[in-house]
Design an enzyme around this catalytic site. Structure first.
Site, short mmCIF file in Angstrom:
data_model
loop_
_atom_site.label_atom_id
_atom_site.label_comp_id
_atom_site.label_asym_id
_atom_site.label_seq_id
_atom_site.Cartn_x
_atom_site.Cartn_y
_atom_site.Cartn_z
N THR A 16 0.60 -1.36 0.04
CA THR A 16 -0.08 -0.03 -0.11
C THR A 16 0.80 1.34 -0.08
OG1 THR A 16 -1.81 -1.27 1.18
CG2 THR A 16 -1.70 1.42 1.30
N ASP A 59 1.13 -6.56 -4.41
CA ASP A 59 0.40 -6.66 -3.35
C ASP A 59 0.75 -7.96 -2.29
OD1 ASP A 59 -1.69 -7.51 -1.41
OD2 ASP A 59 -2.89 -5.78 -2.52
N SER A 60 1.12 -7.70 -1.28
CA SER A 60 1.95 -8.73 -0.52
C SER A 60 1.15 -10.04 -0.25
CB SER A 60 2.43 -8.16 0.86
OG SER A 60 1.27 -8.08 2.00
N SER A 61 -0.18 -9.84 -0.64
CA SER A 61 -1.14 -11.07 -0.51
C SER A 61 -0.66 -12.11 -1.67
CB SER A 61 -2.55 -10.74 -0.87
OG SER A 61 -3.06 -9.62 -0.19
N THR A 91 1.58 -4.87 4.18
CA THR A 91 1.43 -5.06 5.47
C THR A 91 0.79 -6.51 5.81
OG1 THR A 91 -0.86 -4.04 5.65
CG2 THR A 91 1.30 -2.93 6.47
N ASP A 92 -0.14 -7.06 4.61
CA ASP A 92 -0.82 -8.43 5.09
C ASP A 92 -0.19 -9.32 5.19
OD1 ASP A 92 -3.11 -6.79 4.38
OD2 ASP A 92 -3.29 -7.44 2.36
N THR A 168 2.93 -9.81 14.71
CA THR A 168 1.62 -10.14 14.19
C THR A 168 1.02 -9.01 13.60
OG1 THR A 168 0.01 -11.83 13.80
CG2 THR A 168 0.41 -10.69 16.03
N GLN A 279 -3.98 -20.29 19.94
CA GLN A 279 -4.81 -19.47 19.48
C GLN A 279 -4.81 -18.00 20.01
OE1 GLN A 279 -8.86 -21.15 18.96
NE2 GLN A 279 -8.16 -22.80 17.80
N1 ASP Z 1 -2.76 -5.56 0.33
C1 ASP Z 1 -1.52 -4.69 0.95
C2 ASP Z 1 -0.44 -5.43 0.66
O1 ASP Z 1 -0.38 -6.25 1.91
C3 ASP Z 1 -2.04 -3.83 2.39
C4 ASP Z 1 -0.87 -3.15 2.73
O2 ASP Z 1 0.30 -2.99 2.25
O3 ASP Z 1 -1.02 -2.58 3.96
O4 ASP Z 1 0.22 -5.41 0.05
#
Ligand code: ASP
Length: 344
Positions: A16, A59-61, A91-92, A168, A279
């Site tokens: 992001t 995108d880190s996803s 961040t993901d 986390t 958990q």
């Molecule tokens: N979907 C974004 C990512 O992980 C979210 C972010 O960067 O905050 O690349």
């Protein structure tokens, strides 16, 4: 000899922090020069800042193990040229990447700081500028003897420097996106950056090296009321699964019914590596407290103690990549390799 001055390599993977809205309002990444245009403050640092940009930016996803290998290789190839490394990352999955890199990089004596933002750097209220600027400052910070103040893989976010394999993502909207529930921050940024020296690890004198062999045949079983025997069987007895992280209740408890314990025993007898993590956001597994926990321990399940799930995956990927001997992996799971578990 002329002093070259401090230097940092900025590695841009996407996320992001460097995204802007496309014509239809969805966020997509823009290039490094575009990103830097929004952070002119970096030009005021006296240190040299070079950059390496991934292509395509992601995108880190969409992070895959290949990206971790490339990151480790980039750091290895340029290790002697820089005082520290800052990795711009979404961040993901940042906590996964920081956890894995902490195990891939061995005898690290320089800072490797992951950062990113919740709001793109072009937005007026962005958190990206502060995160990036402080990360660069931390990456070049030196002790009086010239060694790095924080020779660890870390995440810097919202004024806190966290150990990567203790972190986390705990909030999808707040700027306070990351937590390190079982270990204190390594530094806090206010008017000054205050380092928490007694909690920072220091490397051995051995040479820096990287481990790039990863075995990702790991599944995660999150126990919950109502889970069916077939679902548990599918995960614990899966033919392509070498290890299963069992996310248990509280201090490491799972279902005490015979059907559940029998499947755990069968999985263990097949030679699979079973690792118990809680958990709960904070606290530790202790399989000695309740009969339900003891049943898992007696079935051959290894305690993950206060590992995060991200660090449990990372540790398994790296240990399994380093040996085909499951008994050896289990033995090394119990060791504190990179500050990822506490000694009680
Ligand atoms: N979907 C974004 C990512 O992980 C979210 C972010 O960067 O905050 O690349």
């Amino acid at each position: 000899m002329q002093d070259k001055g401090p230097s940092v390599l900025l590695i841009y993977t996407g996320g992001t922090i460097g995204m802007k809205e496309d014509g239809r309002g969805a966020l997509t990444p823009f290039d490094f020069d575009g990103l830097m245009g929004f952070v002119p403050e970096l030009g005021r640092f006296t240190c040299r800042i070079d950059h390496y940009s991934f292509s395509p930016l992601i995108d880190s996803s969409d992070v895959e193990p290949g990206l971790w290998v490339r990151l480790a290789e980039i750091i290895r190839d340029r290790y002697d040229d820089y005082d520290g490394f800052v990795i711009l990352h979404g961040t993901d999955t940042m906590a996964y990447s920081a956890s894995v890199l902490s195990f891939m990089l061995e005898n690290l004596s320089k800072p490797v700081i992951f950062t990113g933002s919740q709001l793109p750097v072009g937005r007026p209220r962005t958190d990206g500028k502060e995160n990036l600027i402080s990360s660069v400052e931390i990456a070049v910070a030196k002790d009086s003897d010239g060694s790095a103040v924080v020779p660890e893989v870390c995440i810097f976010f919202n004024s806190q420097l966290l150990r990567g394999n203790r972190s986390t993502k705990a909030d999808s909207t707040s700027f306070h996106a990351f937590r390190s529930p079982n270990y204190p921050p390594l530094a806090t940024a206010g008017i000054d950056i205050l380092y928490n020296e007694k909690h920072i690890m220091h490397p051995s004198s051995e040479a820096f090296r990287i481990n790039t062999s990863l075995d990702t045949r790991v599944s995660i079983l999150k126990v919950h009321p109502g889970i069916t025997p077939q679902v548990v069987r599918d995960i614990l007895l899966g033919s392509d699964t070498r290890a299963v992280i069992i996310e248990t209740y509280g201090s490491g408890n799972a279902i005490s019914k015979d059907w559940f314990v029998d499947i755990v025993r069968e999985s263990s007898a097949m030679g699979k590596i079973l690792l118990n993590v809680t958990q709960c956001l904070a606290g530790t597994v202790n399989m000695d407290i309740y009969a339900t926990g003891r049943a898992l321990r007696d079935a051959g399940v290894v305690s993950g103690r206060d590992l995060t799930t991200e660090a449990a995956l990372a540790k398994l990927f790296c240990l399994m990549g380093s040996t085909s001997d499951n008994a050896e992996v289990k033995r090394r799971l119990e060791l504190n390799l990179r500050g990822e578990i506490s000694s009680f």
